[in-house]
Design an enzyme around this catalytic site. Structure first.
Site, PDB file in Angstrom:
ATOM      1  N   GLU A 104       0.835  -1.219   0.000  1.00 51.32           N
ATOM      2  CA  GLU A 104       0.000   0.000   0.000  1.00 51.32           C
ATOM      3  C   GLU A 104       0.864   1.261   0.000  1.00 51.32           C
ATOM      4  O   GLU A 104       0.531   2.246  -0.653  1.00 51.32           O
ATOM      5  CB  GLU A 104      -0.933  -0.029   1.210  1.00 51.32           C
ATOM      6  CG  GLU A 104      -1.983  -1.133   1.059  1.00 51.32           C
ATOM      7  CD  GLU A 104      -2.844  -1.291   2.289  1.00 51.32           C
ATOM      8  OE1 GLU A 104      -2.280  -1.613   3.362  1.00 51.32           O
ATOM      9  OE2 GLU A 104      -4.046  -1.064   2.189  1.00 51.32           O
ATOM     10  N   GLU A 124      -4.158  -9.418   3.862  1.00 50.81           N
ATOM     11  CA  GLU A 124      -4.906  -9.092   5.084  1.00 50.81           C
ATOM     12  C   GLU A 124      -6.047 -10.070   5.388  1.00 50.81           C
ATOM     13  O   GLU A 124      -6.293 -10.391   6.561  1.00 50.81           O
ATOM     14  CB  GLU A 124      -5.466  -7.658   4.999  1.00 50.81           C
ATOM     15  CG  GLU A 124      -4.429  -6.564   5.224  1.00 50.81           C
ATOM     16  CD  GLU A 124      -3.652  -6.165   3.972  1.00 50.81           C
ATOM     17  OE1 GLU A 124      -3.689  -6.908   2.980  1.00 50.81           O
ATOM     18  OE2 GLU A 124      -3.002  -5.106   4.001  1.00 50.81           O
TER      19      GLU A 124
HETATM   20  C1  3H9 Z   1      -1.453  -4.927   7.133  1.00 47.01           C
HETATM   21  O1  3H9 Z   1      -0.458  -4.660   6.544  1.00 47.01           O
HETATM   22  C2  3H9 Z   1      -2.600  -3.983   7.294  1.00 47.01           C
HETATM   23  C3  3H9 Z   1      -2.477  -2.835   6.365  1.00 47.01           C
HETATM   24  O2  3H9 Z   1      -3.475  -2.904   5.405  1.00 47.01           O
HETATM   25  C4  3H9 Z   1      -2.446  -1.487   7.045  1.00 47.01           C
HETATM   26  C5  3H9 Z   1      -3.475  -1.241   8.065  1.00 47.01           C
HETATM   27  C6  3H9 Z   1      -3.528   0.172   8.604  1.00 47.01           C
HETATM   28  N1  3H9 Z   1       4.021  -7.999  11.904  1.00 47.01           N
HETATM   29  O3  3H9 Z   1       7.254 -15.517   8.915  1.00 47.01           O
HETATM   30  P1  3H9 Z   1       8.674 -15.388   9.365  1.00 47.01           P
HETATM   31  C7  3H9 Z   1       7.688 -11.558  12.302  1.00 47.01           C
HETATM   32  S1  3H9 Z   1      -1.636  -6.434   7.875  1.00 47.01           S
HETATM   33  C8  3H9 Z   1       4.720  -8.404  12.980  1.00 47.01           C
HETATM   34  O4  3H9 Z   1       9.210 -16.466  10.210  1.00 47.01           O
HETATM   35  P2  3H9 Z   1       9.554 -15.706   6.646  1.00 47.01           P
HETATM   36  C9  3H9 Z   1       7.338 -13.004  12.594  1.00 47.01           C
HETATM   37  O5  3H9 Z   1       6.428 -13.091  13.656  1.00 47.01           O
HETATM   38  C10 3H9 Z   1      -0.105  -7.247   7.595  1.00 47.01           C
HETATM   39  N2  3H9 Z   1       5.645  -9.384  12.942  1.00 47.01           N
HETATM   40  O6  3H9 Z   1       9.660 -15.133   8.128  1.00 47.01           O
HETATM   41  C11 3H9 Z   1       8.700 -13.550  12.940  1.00 47.01           C
HETATM   42  O7  3H9 Z   1       9.000 -13.146  14.275  1.00 47.01           O
HETATM   43  P3  3H9 Z   1       9.817 -14.084  15.241  1.00 47.01           P
HETATM   44  C12 3H9 Z   1      -0.003  -7.767   6.215  1.00 47.01           C
HETATM   45  C13 3H9 Z   1       5.869  -9.953  11.768  1.00 47.01           C
HETATM   46  O8  3H9 Z   1      10.741 -15.226   5.950  1.00 47.01           O
HETATM   47  C14 3H9 Z   1       9.632 -12.810  11.991  1.00 47.01           C
HETATM   48  O9  3H9 Z   1       8.926 -11.621  11.629  1.00 47.01           O
HETATM   49  N3  3H9 Z   1       1.195  -8.567   6.098  1.00 47.01           N
HETATM   50  C15 3H9 Z   1       5.182  -9.578  10.612  1.00 47.01           C
HETATM   51  O10 3H9 Z   1       9.249 -17.168   6.673  1.00 47.01           O
HETATM   52  C16 3H9 Z   1       9.987 -13.575  10.738  1.00 47.01           C
HETATM   53  O11 3H9 Z   1       8.785 -13.998  10.113  1.00 47.01           O
HETATM   54  C17 3H9 Z   1       1.231  -9.882   6.392  1.00 47.01           C
HETATM   55  O12 3H9 Z   1       0.245 -10.466   6.740  1.00 47.01           O
HETATM   56  C18 3H9 Z   1       4.217  -8.552  10.710  1.00 47.01           C
HETATM   57  N4  3H9 Z   1       3.527  -8.112   9.628  1.00 47.01           N
HETATM   58  O13 3H9 Z   1       8.267 -15.020   5.996  1.00 47.01           O
HETATM   59  C19 3H9 Z   1       2.564 -10.550   6.225  1.00 47.01           C
HETATM   60  N5  3H9 Z   1       5.612 -10.336   9.582  1.00 47.01           N
HETATM   61  O14 3H9 Z   1      11.151 -14.291  14.565  1.00 47.01           O
HETATM   62  C20 3H9 Z   1       2.880 -11.399   7.414  1.00 47.01           C
HETATM   63  C21 3H9 Z   1       6.552 -11.144  10.085  1.00 47.01           C
HETATM   64  O15 3H9 Z   1       9.857 -13.346  16.505  1.00 47.01           O
HETATM   65  N6  3H9 Z   1       4.191 -12.012   7.317  1.00 47.01           N
HETATM   66  N7  3H9 Z   1       6.709 -10.925  11.387  1.00 47.01           N
HETATM   67  O16 3H9 Z   1       9.024 -15.358  15.328  1.00 47.01           O
HETATM   68  C22 3H9 Z   1       4.468 -13.044   6.529  1.00 47.01           C
HETATM   69  O17 3H9 Z   1       3.638 -13.539   5.787  1.00 47.01           O
HETATM   70  C23 3H9 Z   1       5.854 -13.625   6.592  1.00 47.01           C
HETATM   71  O18 3H9 Z   1       6.420 -13.229   7.824  1.00 47.01           O
HETATM   72  C24 3H9 Z   1       6.796 -13.189   5.466  1.00 47.01           C
HETATM   73  C25 3H9 Z   1       8.240 -13.651   5.765  1.00 47.01           C
HETATM   74  C26 3H9 Z   1       6.295 -13.820   4.159  1.00 47.01           C
HETATM   75  C27 3H9 Z   1       6.823 -11.688   5.331  1.00 47.01           C
END
Ligand code: 3H9
Length: 699
Positions: A104, A124
């Protein structure tokens, strides 16, 4: 600037770098830092254009999910507005992931360039909300309504080349240095005008598109409001000016943020990250690399395991005791891939890449140099021990020996070798190339390095690795067995399979448990039950299920099981014969049949498992209650928007569950004895989902 955002100017190009490890989520200070950077660039006459880039492994993974559902201040200006209002062109330079708020922000820039390996998306809905940073309004303006709708309702990660094709990315950067390429690109477009996504007029949608999408969603997203809200928001983009569309998006977003589904899905997201961690192992444990794997046993399980390895690009040597078994197994693998190609879920080129990775071999000598072996022979201890003796004799030092057993004692298998430290269980769920759960079982002598290597291997093949200590059934199946038992006993007591199935599908399971039994075959667990009955004089038998098997009713494959089936049709039809058998068994056992409420059915099934989960945790066989939830989500089709068994149980409350179980203990006897840990949590008014094994509580 701020600790998580850097600002530099290079030769007239301002570079705003987000540096908030590990994935540049939009946590505290990030949005403020971007706003400050955009303001500074706007005010500096020497700056002609701006680059927005991420440090480390990603552009921006989205909003910080941990902040949802908490009280937080609304910033006076958001980064989206500051970027879009920039009087100078802004180039988003994307690598790794640009997800949610990350994409975004990029859509508020005037240009977007990316490395080919980058992935973008608005995921989301997968955490129960919709984009809240303008994604539902701006994505349709660049990609068209149809493509945007598909992306936003599925949450899919789109590879950069496809995003370029869709018009979301302007240029792919093939050279290694994205930052340098972005600066050069910014220089090339500086002074050539702005092209703001927000200024594109509302896009048109083809007639009937939204209705059709609602129908698609109705089938897939039962019980989930977010995908419907996403459709409504995109629909708003087609009829409202940007500002009004953004207001509508914000309104829908706010409605969803604290919904029960969003809370459950956020919990599931973090539970699936936590499950990867084994904090009880020494911190400096090395993780051996596994590059080449052998699979012993080319039956259904072994074939599925070989496929999941090949699917991930890992070379596999497949062996079997009999040459015919090996030929049959390979043919089955070929057929399975061919079906996927026919269905369109796999390209022919991809099939041609994967198949040669599976190399049929004869004899243990041919696999001696593999880094790991996964044994997947017949589920009988002597057969497995024989394989392990064979492996022990030939495998190179340091090779890891995994057994795909679902119930046998890992220690007895390991004892057949002179290297029990290298032995662990790797329990796949059928079908092995489809199911996500990968249970890693620790034996008494398994070395920490062996465990870590197995956990990593599971993740490398796209599974969710979850730790289990060795015990009968390990963690996943052991916690599920009481559910299965109550399911069967309630039929004796007068509940009908179709009522139980209806209750569980209404709860959110894709299929009812009896329909699932018919699909997998009633004979599958028949032998395991016999074995348990022989070993344990108090074992409560499942006479109705046993009689069905003995009558040849083994499920769909024989045209009848708990239901009957018409030839060529998988629709389950209730069958009075099953009621009759249930009545006979009830009469023999002196059970009076009665009717059940839907709530009683749901609680009997799930409370039984909550109680067992508490025992498993107290024994340290599972590390965290949330690990058990992850297993239920990925192994048993538990509805994700309910978080998992223990998360759901907290919604009812440990005290209420304890009281009900204590009452059933009085009524039904020993199998309902409340687990001491359940009692402890109930008395303390504690949380079931936060329960931990002793090895984590004490250290
Ligand atoms: C959003 O954006 C709303 C908007 O519209 C705006 C609204 C106003 N937040 O998965 P991993 C942490 S909603 C906090 O193992 P990978 C994760 O917990 C969001 N923490 O790595 C982990 O922590 P820890 C939309 C996050 O390489 C560490 O990072 N976005 C977030 O296998 C490593 O993560 C999503 O839904 C986060 N957003 O995969 C994306 N993301 O080491 C969510 C990650 O302490 N994330 N962490 O356990 C993912 O899908 C995967 O993390 C990603 C990387 C593909 C990015």
């Amino acid at each position: 600037m701020s600790e998580v955002v850097r600002y530099e100017v290079e030769d007239g190009i301002a570079v705003i770098t987000i540096d908030n490890p590990p994935v540049n989520a939009l946590g505290a200070g990030v949005s403020e830092g971007v706003v400050a950077g955009a303001d500074r660039a706007a005010a500096d006459p020497a700056v002609q254009a701006v680059v927005l880039i991420g440090a480390g492994r990603s552009f921006i993974a989205g909003a910080d999910i941990r902040r949802f559902g908490t009280k937080r201040e609304t910033p006076t200006r958001r980064s989206y507005d500051a970027l879009e209002a920039s009087p100078k062109p802004v180039v988003a330079a994307i690598h790794g992931f640009a997800l949610g708020g990350g994409l975004e922000n990029a859509l508020c820039c005037t240009w977007r360039i990316a490395v080919p390996e980058a992935r973008i998306g608005l995921p989301e809905v997968l955490i129960g909300i919709i984009p809240g940073g303008g994604g539902t309004q701006r994505l349709p303006r660049v990609a068209g309504v149809k493509a945007a709708l598909e992306m936003i309702t599925s949450g899919r990660h789109v590879p950069a080349p496809e995003a370029k094709f869709l018009g979301i990315i302007d240029e792919l950067v093939e050279t290694g240095d994205l930052r340098a390429a972005a600066i050069a690109f910014a220089r090339s477009i500086a002074g050539k005008g702005l092209r703001r996504v927000g200024e594109i007029p509302p896009p048109a949608a083809e007639a009937g598109l939204f209705e059709a999408q609602r129908k698609v969603i109705a089938r897939k997203a039962r019980g989930q409001p977010a995908p419907f809200a996403a459709i409504a928001a995109v629909e708003a983009a087609t009829r409202l000016p940007l500002a009004e569309g953004l207001a509508e998006e914000r309104r829908l977003f706010a409605e969803l943020e604290n919904s029960p589904e969003a809370r459950a899905l956020r919990y599931a997201f973090f539970a699936e990250r936590e499950v990867a961690k084994l904090p009880h192992l020494p911190k400096d444990t090395p993780t051996p690399e596994i590059r080449r794997v052998a699979v012993v046993g080319a039956g259904t399980m072994g074939g599925g395991i070989a496929m999941s390895l090949a699917d991930a690009g890992i070379p596999v040597k497949l062996m079997d005791a009999s040459p015919e078994g090996l030929t049959r197994g390979l043919q089955k693998i070929r057929d399975n891939y061919a079906v996927s190609v026919k269905r369109g879920s796999l390209t022919q080129a991809e099939m041609d890449r994967r198949l040669p990775l599976i190399e049929p071999v004869e004899g243990y000598d041919a696999i001696a140099d593999c880094d790991a072996v996964i044994e997947a022979v017949f589920e009988q201890l002597p057969a497995k021990q024989e394989v392990f003796r064979g492996l022990d004799a030939v495998m190179k030092p340091g090779a890891l020996l995994f057994t795909n057993t679902s119930a046998l004692d890992i220690d007895q298998i390991a004892a057949a070798t002179g290297r029990p430290e290298a032995v662990a269980g790797t329990h796949f769920f059928a079908p092995a190339n489809v199911m996500k759960l990968f249970e890693v079982v620790e034996g008494a002598k398994t070395a920490p390095a062996t465990l870590l290597a197995a956990m990593k291997l599971g993740r490398a093949i796209g599974k969710v690795s979850a730790y289990a200590g060795t015990c009968d059934g390990f963690v996943a199946n052991r916690s599920r067995i009481p559910f299965g038992l109550e399911q069967n006993l309630m039929v004796e007591e007068g509940a009908r399979p179709e009522q139980i199935d209806r209750v569980m599908t209404a709860f959110g399971y894709p299929m009812g448990p009896f329909a699932v039994n018919d699909l997998s075959g009633l004979d599958v667990n028949y032998m395991t039950r016999k074995r348990r009955a022989a070993a344990d004089p108090n074992y409560r038998k499942w006479p109705v299920a046993d009689r069905l098997v003995e009558m040849g009713r083994k499920g769909q494959k024989t045209g009848a099981g708990w239901y009957r089936y018409e030839p060529g049709d998988r629709t389950p039809h209730p069958d009075p014969i099953v009621d009759q058998i249930a009545r006979e068994v009830a009469a023999e056992l002196g059970i009076e049949q009665r009717s059940f409420t839907d709530e009683e059915i749901l609680h009997r099934l799930l409370f039984a498992s909550v109680n067992e989960a508490c025992r498993i945790l107290a024994e340290g066989k599972a590390l965290r209650a949330s690990d058990i939830d992850v297993m239920w989500l990925n192994g048993f089709g538990f509805p994700r928007y309910r978080g998992g068994l223990m998360f759901w149980a907290d919604g009812i409350g440990a005290r209420e569950i304890y009281n009900q179980i204590a009452a059933w203990h009085q009524r039904y006897g020993a199998r309902w004895a409340p687990a001491p840990l359940l009692r402890e949590i109930a008395e303390a008014g504690g949380s079931l989902r936060e329960a931990k094994a002793p090895q984590l509580r004490n250290g």
